[in-house]
Motif scaffolding. Sequence first.
Motif, PDB file in Angstrom:
ATOM      1  N   UNK A  20     -24.768 -32.385  11.365  1.00 48.18           N
ATOM      2  CA  UNK A  20     -23.936 -32.924  10.298  1.00 48.18           C
ATOM      3  C   UNK A  20     -22.702 -32.077  10.102  1.00 48.18           C
ATOM      4  N   UNK A  21     -21.593 -32.755   9.833  1.00 45.41           N
ATOM      5  CA  UNK A  21     -20.330 -32.043   9.654  1.00 45.41           C
ATOM      6  C   UNK A  21     -19.742 -32.346   8.280  1.00 45.41           C
ATOM      7  N   UNK A  22     -19.235 -31.317   7.598  1.00 47.14           N
ATOM      8  CA  UNK A  22     -18.547 -31.449   6.317  1.00 47.14           C
ATOM      9  C   UNK A  22     -19.444 -32.178   5.319  1.00 47.14           C
ATOM     10  N   UNK A  23     -19.050 -33.346   4.809  1.00 43.85           N
ATOM     11  CA  UNK A  23     -19.948 -34.102   3.941  1.00 43.85           C
ATOM     12  C   UNK A  23     -21.273 -34.364   4.638  1.00 43.85           C
ATOM     13  N   UNK A  24     -21.214 -34.635   5.947  1.00 43.45           N
ATOM     14  CA  UNK A  24     -22.436 -34.855   6.717  1.00 43.45           C
ATOM     15  C   UNK A  24     -23.310 -33.625   6.805  1.00 43.45           C
TER      16      UNK A  24
END
Length: 352
Positions: free
Chosen positions: A206-210
């Motif tokens: 997951x990246x940032x918000x993810x």
Amino acid sequence: MVDVTRFRAAVVAAVLLLSGCSGDDEPSGAPAPSPPSPPASVTPTPSATPSPTPTPTPTPPHPVSLPALMQQPYDGGDLALGEVLETGDGYTRYAVTYGGAGLTVSGILNLPDGAGPFPVLVLAHGYIDPDVYTTGRGLRREQDYLARQGYAVLHTDYRNHAGSDDDPANEVRLRLGYTEDVVNAVLAVRNSGIPQLDGERVGLLGRSMGGGVALNTLVVQPGLVDAAVIYASVSSNTVQNFDQWTRGQPGAEDLTAEIVAAYGAPEANPAFWRDVSPVTFFDRVTEPVLIHHGTADDTCPPQWAHDTDAALRAAGKDVTLQLYEGEPHAFEAGWQLSIERTAAFFAQHLAS
């Protein structure tokens, strides 16, 4: 008149008779006395019976909370390959859909060439305005690189994005629906009849918000995946995210008012905000976690990565924090090193 002398003699005789029944002065050869009859059972009076203490009924969690997501059933499935979007260097890119929570969610699946079965990585993208979002957008570099390393890559669009069904309450529910979508994406992989997918080896990125969605997933469904990688993540304390992007931000006044009206501000109802923050439940995490964060990230402050790392360590979890000097939120020069470390991490923890 009573004959006193005769009365006294009668009393003495009675005493002697009673003392003889004690057995201490029993004549030799006399039969042993019969054991006494057991006393008749006595029924206690109603007042002597204690009243049973009622078992307290557990208070159900707030329906908008991570504990509520922990208790609800999940039904991810029906992973279906759609049209071929492109063929690339060693893999084919498909449009896909899957189901869960009464919704259909779209995404893409990169399938490596060959028979497989291939270990699977589920990708949770960062924030992109749903009005401009297109399917599979957000982690294109990671999708490509990891597919060429032999991973089947399922990138979920989430609800309200691209071809997914709409959930109008998701924003006021602090986007917890995205966590449901990721849980159901993993279950869709595990329940899939697609022979190239190895549903027993699944990782999460997951990246940032993810990244926040991935942290939620780890606490809501421990053991669902085998390992997780978090890139440039939002805070694991949801109050910090609320203050960074919603409360006090231009254009977010109406949403802020709705959220505060529904749950109370963090200062007024701290218990609610604790229950929507994954850091509160890091004791539940069972998977190894790799965190990547740039020191020049001005979107998600590096301190958030330090705080998440420290909280996971304090809970006794297997966590590695990799910092990249001078890297911004999007990762530039340090991205190649980060993705190589990511591939090695998944290779270690998703080995057959």
